[in-house]
Motif scaffolding. Structure first.
Motif, PDB file in Angstrom:
ATOM      1  N   GLY A   1      -8.426   5.203  -2.658  1.00 57.92           N
ATOM      2  CA  GLY A   1      -7.186   4.433  -2.560  1.00 57.92           C
ATOM      3  C   GLY A   1      -6.145   5.259  -1.836  1.00 57.92           C
TER       4      GLY A   1
ATOM      5  N   ASP B   1     -15.028   0.587  -0.596  1.00 57.90           N
ATOM      6  CA  ASP B   1     -14.645   0.350  -1.986  1.00 57.90           C
ATOM      7  C   ASP B   1     -14.847   1.624  -2.813  1.00 57.90           C
ATOM      8  OD1 ASP B   1     -14.138  -1.607  -4.283  1.00 57.90           O
ATOM      9  OD2 ASP B   1     -16.006  -0.606  -4.855  1.00 57.90           O
ATOM     10  N   LEU B   2     -13.925   1.814  -3.755  1.00 57.97           N
ATOM     11  CA  LEU B   2     -13.934   3.064  -4.524  1.00 57.97           C
ATOM     12  C   LEU B   2     -15.127   3.190  -5.464  1.00 57.97           C
ATOM     13  CD1 LEU B   2     -12.782   2.330  -7.634  1.00 57.97           C
ATOM     14  CD2 LEU B   2     -10.653   2.160  -6.386  1.00 57.97           C
TER      15      LEU B   2
ATOM     16  N   GLN C   1       0.853  -1.194   0.000  1.00 56.78           N
ATOM     17  CA  GLN C   1       0.000   0.000   0.000  1.00 56.78           C
ATOM     18  C   GLN C   1       0.886   1.240   0.000  1.00 56.78           C
ATOM     19  OE1 GLN C   1      -2.754  -1.500   3.390  1.00 56.78           O
ATOM     20  NE2 GLN C   1      -3.952  -0.042   2.218  1.00 56.78           N
TER      21      GLN C   1
ATOM     22  N   ASP D   1     -10.507   4.052   1.373  1.00 57.27           N
ATOM     23  CA  ASP D   1      -9.571   2.977   1.030  1.00 57.27           C
ATOM     24  C   ASP D   1     -10.155   1.640   1.467  1.00 57.27           C
ATOM     25  OD1 ASP D   1      -6.326   2.935   0.271  1.00 57.27           O
ATOM     26  OD2 ASP D   1      -7.054   1.136   1.290  1.00 57.27           O
ATOM     27  N   ALA D   2      -9.874   0.614   0.667  1.00 56.42           N
ATOM     28  CA  ALA D   2     -10.356  -0.723   0.990  1.00 56.42           C
ATOM     29  C   ALA D   2      -9.783  -1.178   2.334  1.00 56.42           C
ATOM     30  CB  ALA D   2      -9.946  -1.692  -0.115  1.00 56.42           C
TER      31      ALA D   2
ATOM     32  N   ARG E   1       4.142  11.876  -5.134  1.00 57.73           N
ATOM     33  CA  ARG E   1       3.128  12.027  -6.190  1.00 57.73           C
ATOM     34  C   ARG E   1       2.341  13.335  -6.065  1.00 57.73           C
ATOM     35  NH1 ARG E   1       1.823   5.902  -5.064  1.00 57.73           N
ATOM     36  NH2 ARG E   1       3.328   4.950  -6.486  1.00 57.73           N
TER      37      ARG E   1
ATOM     38  N   ASN F   1       2.451   4.440   0.155  1.00 62.49           N
ATOM     39  CA  ASN F   1       1.879   5.782   0.147  1.00 62.49           C
ATOM     40  C   ASN F   1       3.009   6.742  -0.193  1.00 62.49           C
ATOM     41  OD1 ASN F   1      -0.356   7.523   2.501  1.00 62.49           O
ATOM     42  ND2 ASN F   1      -0.037   7.770   0.339  1.00 62.49           N
ATOM     43  N   GLU F   2       2.988   7.236  -1.426  1.00 66.32           N
ATOM     44  CA  GLU F   2       4.118   7.995  -1.963  1.00 66.32           C
ATOM     45  C   GLU F   2       3.768   9.475  -2.023  1.00 66.32           C
ATOM     46  OE1 GLU F   2       7.456   7.286  -2.850  1.00 66.32           O
ATOM     47  OE2 GLU F   2       7.164   9.446  -2.776  1.00 66.32           O
TER      48      GLU F   2
ATOM     49  N   SER G   1      -3.952   8.097  -7.199  1.00 62.96           N
ATOM     50  CA  SER G   1      -2.723   7.736  -7.911  1.00 62.96           C
ATOM     51  C   SER G   1      -2.344   6.317  -7.536  1.00 62.96           C
ATOM     52  CB  SER G   1      -1.593   8.722  -7.583  1.00 62.96           C
ATOM     53  OG  SER G   1      -1.369   8.783  -6.205  1.00 62.96           O
TER      54      SER G   1
END
Ligand SMILES: C[S@@+](CC[C@H](N)C(=O)[O-])C[C@H]1O[C@@H](n2cnc3c(N)ncnc32)[C@H](O)[C@@H]1O
Length: 328
Positions: free
Chosen positions: A120, A222-223, A95, A174-175, A101, A97-98, A245
């Motif tokens: 997400g 869920d998205l 998962q 987020d899931a 971005r 997380n950047e 992203s």
């Protein structure tokens, strides 16, 4: 042991397309896996054989400094600690997380005030994009004293904003949301950063500290299925932006279409701006060929939805971790 046929080529592809010139260690190790029946066979027994998951599992055990450096070291580690690697690969999913971005997302945002929804969102760190400082070549945006400082090389007419946006409301979906106060979850987030990327690791740690001090709400869901209910909560006196992203690749093409349909439907009640930053081909409307180096594998797109109709703009090609942006 003979590995099933897809693991070895998958690791070779990962080496060539994602690691070459960006992570020497993961390049070497992925090439090694692609030529080693035993290690590839070990990976093939896992429910998910993704290279990022395998290497993050190893790094969780060894730390970045203890990562194997060669194919034979990797094989020895798998022999010695295979059961521990297996446990991690069975129960965890990457998962990453950047926060890098955010430098790609920032120039795509419309003028504020903004209400941000990130699907997400992982730990929700990209939702703090207005708290960071950015350097686009000689142009700086945000406070130099900000805890997270992001550098992004640019080509083309990137519309760098004069200031960070005014964000009045933010929410993640987020899931499987990550709670930044959970030390074990944070260790896993850090293990997802590639071993020699110490600058990425450092800014992730700073963003986590910030999120611990200023928690971001992330709804579990869920998205597609859970987005309509979340959108109803968004205040109406701000421009709604839904962004993501490195997320839509986790769902199939039909769910991606269903996601866009949710936004179109929501736009019958209010305008929606959709900003997507995904690998080439994931959002079909943003899959037009753009002149880009091999490392710029992501496509930045913006879609305006109004009264159920959409207008798409392919804006840029981007580095998957946000270090480079080539505007069209
Ligand atoms: C690679 S991470 C990207 C995190 C963040 N967007 C970033 O760029 O740093 C992908 C995230 O998408 C989430 N995800 C995958 N499928 C999802 C779904 N169907 N609904 C909601 N979230 C999902 C995962 O749980 C994970 O946190």
């Amino acid at each position: 042991m003979n590995a099933p046929p897809d693991v070895k080529p998958r690791y070779r592809r990962f080496a060539d397309t994602e690691c070459k010139g960006y992570s020497d260690i993961l390049y070497r190790l992925s090439v090694a896996v692609s030529g080693d029946d035993d290690v590839a066979g070990f990976i093939a027994d896992m429910p998910v054989t993704q290279p990022n998951l395998f290497f993050a599992a190893i790094q969780l055990l060894t730390g970045p400094d203890g990562m194997p450096q060669t194919g034979s070291e990797l094989r020895a580690l798998v022999d010695r600690r295979g059961h521990e690697i297996r446990d991690v690969m069975r129960w965890r999913r990457t998962q990453t997380n950047e926060v890098g971005r955010c430098a790609v997302l920032l120039p795509a945002l419309p003028p504020g005030p903004l209400a941000l929804v990130e699907v997400g969102a992982s730990a929700g760190l990209c939702l703090l994009l207005d708290r960071f400082c950015y350097e686009f070549g000689s142009r700086r945006v945000g406070e130099a004293s900000a805890p997270v400082y992001l550098r992004c090389a640019t080509t083309g007419p990137v519309p760098v904003p004069a200031t960070v946006p005014h964000v009045v409301w933010r929410r993640g979906l987020d899931a499987s949301p990550i709670d930044v106060r959970d030390d074990d979850a944070v260790r896993w987030l850090l293990a997802c950063i590639w071993p020699e990327h110490s600058e990425r690791r450092q800014r992730l740690e700073r963003a986590i500290e910030l999120a611990r001090a200023e928690p971001v709400a992330i709804t579990a869901g869920d998205l597609v299925d859970d987005l309509p209910a979340l959108l109803v909560e968004v205040p109406r006196d701000a421009q709604l932006v839904v962004f993501h992203s490195a997320v839509l690749s986790y769902v199939d093409a039909e769910r991606r279409r269903a996601f866009a349909d949710v936004l179109a439907e929501a736009s019958k009640a209010r305008d929606v701006v959709w900003v997507s930053n995904e690998a080439d081909g994931i959002v079909p409307e943003m899959a037009v060929a753009v002149p880009a180096g091999a490392q710029l594998r992501f496509r930045l797109g913006r879609t305006y939805f109004s009264k159920g109709r959409r207008r798409d703009e392919l804006l840029a090609a981007a580095h998957p971790h946000g270090s480079e942006l080539a505007w069209r």
